[in-house]
Design an enzyme around this catalytic site. Sequence first.
Site, mmCIF file in Angstrom:
data_model
loop_
_atom_site.group_PDB
_atom_site.id
_atom_site.type_symbol
_atom_site.label_atom_id
_atom_site.label_comp_id
_atom_site.label_asym_id
_atom_site.label_seq_id
_atom_site.Cartn_x
_atom_site.Cartn_y
_atom_site.Cartn_z
ATOM 1 N N ASP A 10 0.824 -1.214 0.000
ATOM 2 C CA ASP A 10 0.000 0.000 0.000
ATOM 3 C C ASP A 10 0.853 1.257 0.000
ATOM 4 O OD1 ASP A 10 0.509 -0.911 2.833
ATOM 5 O OD2 ASP A 10 -0.121 1.161 3.153
ATOM 6 N N GLU A 11 0.220 2.336 -0.393
ATOM 7 C CA GLU A 11 0.787 3.686 -0.274
ATOM 8 C C GLU A 11 2.211 3.792 -0.823
ATOM 9 O OE1 GLU A 11 -1.780 5.026 3.639
ATOM 10 O OE2 GLU A 11 0.102 3.987 3.980
HETATM 11 C C1 TNX Z 1 -3.051 3.300 6.430
HETATM 12 S S1 TNX Z 1 -3.804 0.568 5.945
HETATM 13 C C2 TNX Z 1 -1.958 2.459 6.332
HETATM 14 C C3 TNX Z 1 -1.039 2.295 7.463
HETATM 15 C C4 TNX Z 1 -1.382 3.235 8.583
HETATM 16 C C5 TNX Z 1 -2.882 3.251 8.769
HETATM 17 C C6 TNX Z 1 -3.333 4.053 9.944
HETATM 18 C C7 TNX Z 1 -2.605 0.553 5.146
HETATM 19 C C8 TNX Z 1 -2.536 -0.617 4.281
HETATM 20 N N1 TNX Z 1 -1.768 1.610 5.287
HETATM 21 O O1 TNX Z 1 0.296 2.463 7.058
HETATM 22 O O2 TNX Z 1 -0.749 2.794 9.734
HETATM 23 O O3 TNX Z 1 -3.482 3.751 7.614
HETATM 24 O O4 TNX Z 1 -4.713 3.911 10.162
#
Ligand code: TNX
Length: 497
Positions: free
Chosen positions: A312-313
């Site tokens: 993710d991200e």
């Molecule tokens: C999103 S959920 C993220 C995490 C963060 C979280 C905090 C996800 C796959 N990535 O890196 O910790 O939000 O709620």
Amino acid sequence: MESRKESMRLNALIPAPISTVLAEGDFALKEESQILVDPGNEELAGVGRVLAEQLRPATGYALPVVTYRVVRRTGDLLLTGAVRGATLGDEGYELDVTPEYVRIAALRPAGVFWGAQTLRQLLPAAVDRPEPRPGPWTIPAMVVRDRPRFPWRGFMLDVARHFFGVEEVKRVIDLLAAYKMNVLHLHLTDDQGWRIEIRSWPRLTEVGGSSAVGGGDGGFYTQEQYAELVAYAQARYVTVVPEIEMPGHTGAALASYAELNAAGEAPPLYTGTEVGRTTLCTDKETTYQFVDDVLHELAALTPGPYLHIGGDEAFLTDPEEYRLFIERIQDIVHAHGKLLVGTEEIAQARLLPTTAVLHWASALATQAVPQGAKVIMGPATRAYLDMKYDASTQLGLDWAGHVEVPDAYAWDPATQLPGVGESDVLGVEALLWTETVCSRADLETMALPRLLGIAEIGWSPAAGRGGEEYKLRLAAHGPRMEAMGRQFYRSPTVPWE
Ligand code: TNX
């Protein structure tokens, strides 16, 4: 009065079983009770030993595990693989409580273990206390038949942002087992920390493991400690799914090894809480050697089928390079004999049908469906246990809104995301990110009681589910969580006992 309480207990099971039929009379566990298991079934004997360990502190009874060769006595617990009918599946069980004995039968030891957890909940709440109590340890006679709706009933613990040690994680495993959750997904690496010893890349823990969000001491599991956790989980039918996040969320690795960085220079360790700041170099061969080495060591520590790679991200990774990277990593995971799990973003790549993706915030998981890959449902608005309950919650975040106890319960995995139906869903997962969560008390306050709702969604049939009825059952778990010595959020939406 006592019988009213007993029927309350019967009606308070979480997750709710498929069917419960009351019979005449009561069973009582006694000082002389024994746990009888089929001869020659070492795994079932192991289930018996864990059950004895669970019941021993409060009852003070020895509860020896013996085989069926001995004569059955009134008050015995029978654990057996001898059961008619194939409808129980791999994890289902039949629990027969009679005034003479309790018999838990299942096709597999896993089913017997889950039946034993139902038995615990049928006993008075004091059975979960750590010191001997007077009893009596009685249960109304009944027959329970039960099996789970989904094979994946998970909980993710982020041990990267803040580290949780072996004993703390064992207490989490105890909790999961009690509510029939069977997957512990450990988020072992992120920008702020690397928490698993990798012998071929020792600086990952020497450097990457030395800090945490806010700049604390960090910590990591040695491979021996990690193996101990995995074995503890395995004895409770909880599969540990280790996650090494990539290509983003890799700051701790990048800080540990200069050669993993584009500029060939290691940045300092990060102790803040922003996301999307890092990426592995998808165009460097060193990166693939690194991933291969790490996943090789991790696969050797993992009896379960899955390795999780996050995904993710990855805001700093070019989208086309991201897809190729995921496909190459999928091949590496397979080469080590494991199946891939990742977040919904990986569905943009070409996935094998054995791969599973976590739905958390977008519609990307729908792209997994035509590829035959399965979806794990962990919608942030329902299943993120790091979201605040309401505006007054001290801990937690609120980017996905507030998640009160009814919100975590009032959803269905088969209708949550249009385009992902019942047969596409592998199961559910509750996730606890730990940017703001530092201690066992913090962890429990955020997880409990919402975790119980997710456990039920993963196990019980959806038909007839009602929020008001659930609140009454949940209320009865207040004394149980107290008996276990757990912190929990006394949500004003629940009529606690
Ligand atoms: C999103 S959920 C993220 C995490 C963060 C979280 C905090 C996800 C796959 N990535 O890196 O910790 O939000 O709620």
